[in-house]
Design a protein around this motif. Structure first.
Motif, PDB file in Angstrom:
ATOM      1  N   ILE A  19       0.839  -1.203   0.000  1.00  0.00           N
ATOM      2  CA  ILE A  19       0.000   0.000   0.000  1.00  0.00           C
ATOM      3  C   ILE A  19       0.872   1.251   0.000  1.00  0.00           C
ATOM      4  N   VAL A  20       1.899   1.271   0.849  1.00  0.00           N
ATOM      5  CA  VAL A  20       2.667   2.500   1.058  1.00  0.00           C
ATOM      6  C   VAL A  20       4.019   2.525   0.359  1.00  0.00           C
ATOM      7  N   ALA A  21       4.539   1.354  -0.025  1.00  0.00           N
ATOM      8  CA  ALA A  21       5.888   1.324  -0.614  1.00  0.00           C
ATOM      9  C   ALA A  21       6.007   0.205  -1.641  1.00  0.00           C
ATOM     10  N   ASP A  22       5.145   0.224  -2.631  1.00  0.00           N
ATOM     11  CA  ASP A  22       5.138  -0.840  -3.635  1.00  0.00           C
ATOM     12  C   ASP A  22       6.448  -0.880  -4.422  1.00  0.00           C
ATOM     13  N   GLY A  23       7.006   0.279  -4.726  1.00  0.00           N
ATOM     14  CA  GLY A  23       8.283   0.321  -5.443  1.00  0.00           C
ATOM     15  C   GLY A  23       9.406  -0.283  -4.620  1.00  0.00           C
ATOM     16  N   TRP A  24       9.448   0.034  -3.325  1.00  0.00           N
ATOM     17  CA  TRP A  24      10.463  -0.533  -2.427  1.00  0.00           C
ATOM     18  C   TRP A  24      10.306  -2.043  -2.355  1.00  0.00           C
ATOM     19  N   ARG A  25       9.043  -2.509  -2.271  1.00  0.00           N
ATOM     20  CA  ARG A  25       8.755  -3.943  -2.222  1.00  0.00           C
ATOM     21  C   ARG A  25       9.307  -4.633  -3.471  1.00  0.00           C
ATOM     22  N   THR A  26       9.052  -4.062  -4.625  1.00  0.00           N
ATOM     23  CA  THR A  26       9.537  -4.632  -5.881  1.00  0.00           C
ATOM     24  C   THR A  26      11.063  -4.679  -5.898  1.00  0.00           C
ATOM     25  N   ALA A  27      11.699  -3.613  -5.428  1.00  0.00           N
ATOM     26  CA  ALA A  27      13.166  -3.571  -5.380  1.00  0.00           C
ATOM     27  C   ALA A  27      13.716  -4.619  -4.414  1.00  0.00           C
ATOM     28  N   MET A  28      13.061  -4.806  -3.277  1.00  0.00           N
ATOM     29  CA  MET A  28      13.519  -5.797  -2.295  1.00  0.00           C
ATOM     30  C   MET A  28      13.366  -7.219  -2.824  1.00  0.00           C
ATOM     31  N   ILE A  29      12.287  -7.479  -3.548  1.00  0.00           N
ATOM     32  CA  ILE A  29      12.109  -8.813  -4.133  1.00  0.00           C
ATOM     33  C   ILE A  29      13.206  -9.068  -5.161  1.00  0.00           C
ATOM     34  N   ALA A  30      13.527  -8.048  -5.953  1.00  0.00           N
ATOM     35  CA  ALA A  30      14.600  -8.187  -6.945  1.00  0.00           C
ATOM     36  C   ALA A  30      15.945  -8.413  -6.261  1.00  0.00           C
ATOM     37  N   LEU A 129      -8.710  -4.044  17.716  1.00  0.00           N
ATOM     38  CA  LEU A 129      -8.467  -5.134  16.767  1.00  0.00           C
ATOM     39  C   LEU A 129      -9.271  -4.950  15.483  1.00  0.00           C
ATOM     40  N   PHE A 130     -10.582  -4.868  15.619  1.00  0.00           N
ATOM     41  CA  PHE A 130     -11.429  -4.829  14.429  1.00  0.00           C
ATOM     42  C   PHE A 130     -11.342  -3.477  13.718  1.00  0.00           C
ATOM     43  N   GLY A 131     -11.163  -2.419  14.476  1.00  0.00           N
ATOM     44  CA  GLY A 131     -10.993  -1.104  13.857  1.00  0.00           C
ATOM     45  C   GLY A 131      -9.721  -1.026  13.036  1.00  0.00           C
ATOM     46  N   ALA A 132      -8.631  -1.600  13.546  1.00  0.00           N
ATOM     47  CA  ALA A 132      -7.363  -1.599  12.810  1.00  0.00           C
ATOM     48  C   ALA A 132      -7.501  -2.391  11.511  1.00  0.00           C
ATOM     49  N   PHE A 133      -8.137  -3.548  11.586  1.00  0.00           N
ATOM     50  CA  PHE A 133      -8.311  -4.353  10.377  1.00  0.00           C
ATOM     51  C   PHE A 133      -9.262  -3.678   9.390  1.00  0.00           C
ATOM     52  N   LEU A 134     -10.283  -3.001   9.874  1.00  0.00           N
ATOM     53  CA  LEU A 134     -11.205  -2.295   8.984  1.00  0.00           C
ATOM     54  C   LEU A 134     -10.478  -1.171   8.245  1.00  0.00           C
ATOM     55  N   LEU A 135      -9.694  -0.396   8.971  1.00  0.00           N
ATOM     56  CA  LEU A 135      -8.929   0.677   8.345  1.00  0.00           C
ATOM     57  C   LEU A 135      -7.943   0.116   7.324  1.00  0.00           C
ATOM     58  N   TRP A 136      -7.217  -0.932   7.714  1.00  0.00           N
ATOM     59  CA  TRP A 136      -6.263  -1.549   6.793  1.00  0.00           C
ATOM     60  C   TRP A 136      -6.963  -2.041   5.527  1.00  0.00           C
ATOM     61  N   ALA A 137      -8.105  -2.725   5.681  1.00  0.00           N
ATOM     62  CA  ALA A 137      -8.815  -3.279   4.520  1.00  0.00           C
ATOM     63  C   ALA A 137      -9.290  -2.172   3.586  1.00  0.00           C
ATOM     64  N   ALA A 138      -9.775  -1.080   4.156  1.00  0.00           N
ATOM     65  CA  ALA A 138     -10.230   0.037   3.316  1.00  0.00           C
ATOM     66  C   ALA A 138      -9.066   0.612   2.512  1.00  0.00           C
ATOM     67  N   LEU A 139      -7.928   0.821   3.159  1.00  0.00           N
ATOM     68  CA  LEU A 139      -6.753   1.365   2.469  1.00  0.00           C
ATOM     69  C   LEU A 139      -6.184   0.375   1.454  1.00  0.00           C
ATOM     70  N   SER A 140      -6.182  -0.893   1.815  1.00  0.00           N
ATOM     71  CA  SER A 140      -5.661  -1.924   0.927  1.00  0.00           C
ATOM     72  C   SER A 140      -6.523  -2.056  -0.326  1.00  0.00           C
ATOM     73  N   PHE A 141      -7.833  -2.010  -0.153  1.00  0.00           N
ATOM     74  CA  PHE A 141      -8.738  -2.121  -1.303  1.00  0.00           C
ATOM     75  C   PHE A 141      -8.541  -0.938  -2.250  1.00  0.00           C
ATOM     76  N   ARG A 142      -8.452   0.241  -1.673  1.00  0.00           N
ATOM     77  CA  ARG A 142      -8.248   1.438  -2.495  1.00  0.00           C
ATOM     78  C   ARG A 142      -6.930   1.352  -3.273  1.00  0.00           C
ATOM     79  N   ALA A 143      -5.874   0.917  -2.604  1.00  0.00           N
ATOM     80  CA  ALA A 143      -4.573   0.803  -3.260  1.00  0.00           C
ATOM     81  C   ALA A 143      -4.593  -0.273  -4.346  1.00  0.00           C
TER      82      ALA A 143
END
Length: 192
Positions: A19-30, A129-143
């Motif tokens: 969500i926040v660092a997709d480019g960094w993730r791609t570089a780390m996998i490489a 617990l549930f509020g954190a997962f709800l926020l994460w899911a909303a941001l993840s879906f948008r991303a």
């Protein structure tokens, strides 16, 4: 409550890299390679999950209630959980109409799961617990939808058989969990 917070930071943090660092993730996998990256991801996810379970079990014992869900709200939660299970199964059954239409049913399943549980559970631990997962899911879906637009991702059309299998397996999984496994694993029997 500290263990729960630490577990959420680790688990959701690992699951938020895209969500926040997709480019960094791609570089780390490489740099590391796909298997070592997945191994590190799995190890951190497991550590976070264990801390969430341990911390939530401890935090549930603390006094205090922000709100109490009514019996009617528990029925609403149960109905929403049926939808959540169908969405979860839709992430795995090939060529079902639900995934073809919604594109990211697993993240939507988490969103519905978290929202449903917030309706019926009002302790500070539940809200965290549930509020954190709800926020994460909303941001993840948008991303995820934004990534789809940039990549011009086309999802295969669903078939009737794939959709029927998805719904039947989702309903069966929900029934097993609602009437038996939730009580066994969580210690709360929502139905039955």
């Amino acid at each position: 409550m500290g263990l729960l917070v630490l577990g959420l930071v680790i688990f959701l943090g690992v699951h938020s890299v895209r969500i926040v660092a997709d480019g960094w993730r791609t570089a780390m996998i490489a740099r590391l390679g796909e298997k070592p990256w997945k191994g590190l991801y799995a190890l951190l996810s497991l550590a976070g999950f264990v801390l969430i379970v341990w911390g939530f079990n401890q935090a549930r014992q603390l006094p205090g209630l922000l709100w109490e869900g009514s019996m009617g709200m528990r029925h609403v939660t149960s109905g929403l959980m049926l939808i959540s299970f169908v969405l979860l199964v839709a992430a795995y059954v090939p060529r079902n109409g639900i995934k073809a239409r919604l594109h990211h049913p697993m993240v939507l399943a988490v969103k519905v799961w978290a929202f449903a549980h917030l309706l019926s559970n009002g302790s500070p631990a539940d809200v965290l617990l549930f509020g954190a997962f709800l926020l994460w899911a909303a941001l993840s879906f948008r991303a995820a939808r934004a990534r789809d637009r940039v990549a011009q991702t086309v999802y295969p059309a669903g078939t009737t058989s794939g959709t029927v299998v998805t719904v039947v397996v989702g309903v069966l999984a929900w029934a097993v969990f609602a009437f038996w496994a939730h009580g066994l694993l969580i210690g709360v029997r929502p139905l039955g």
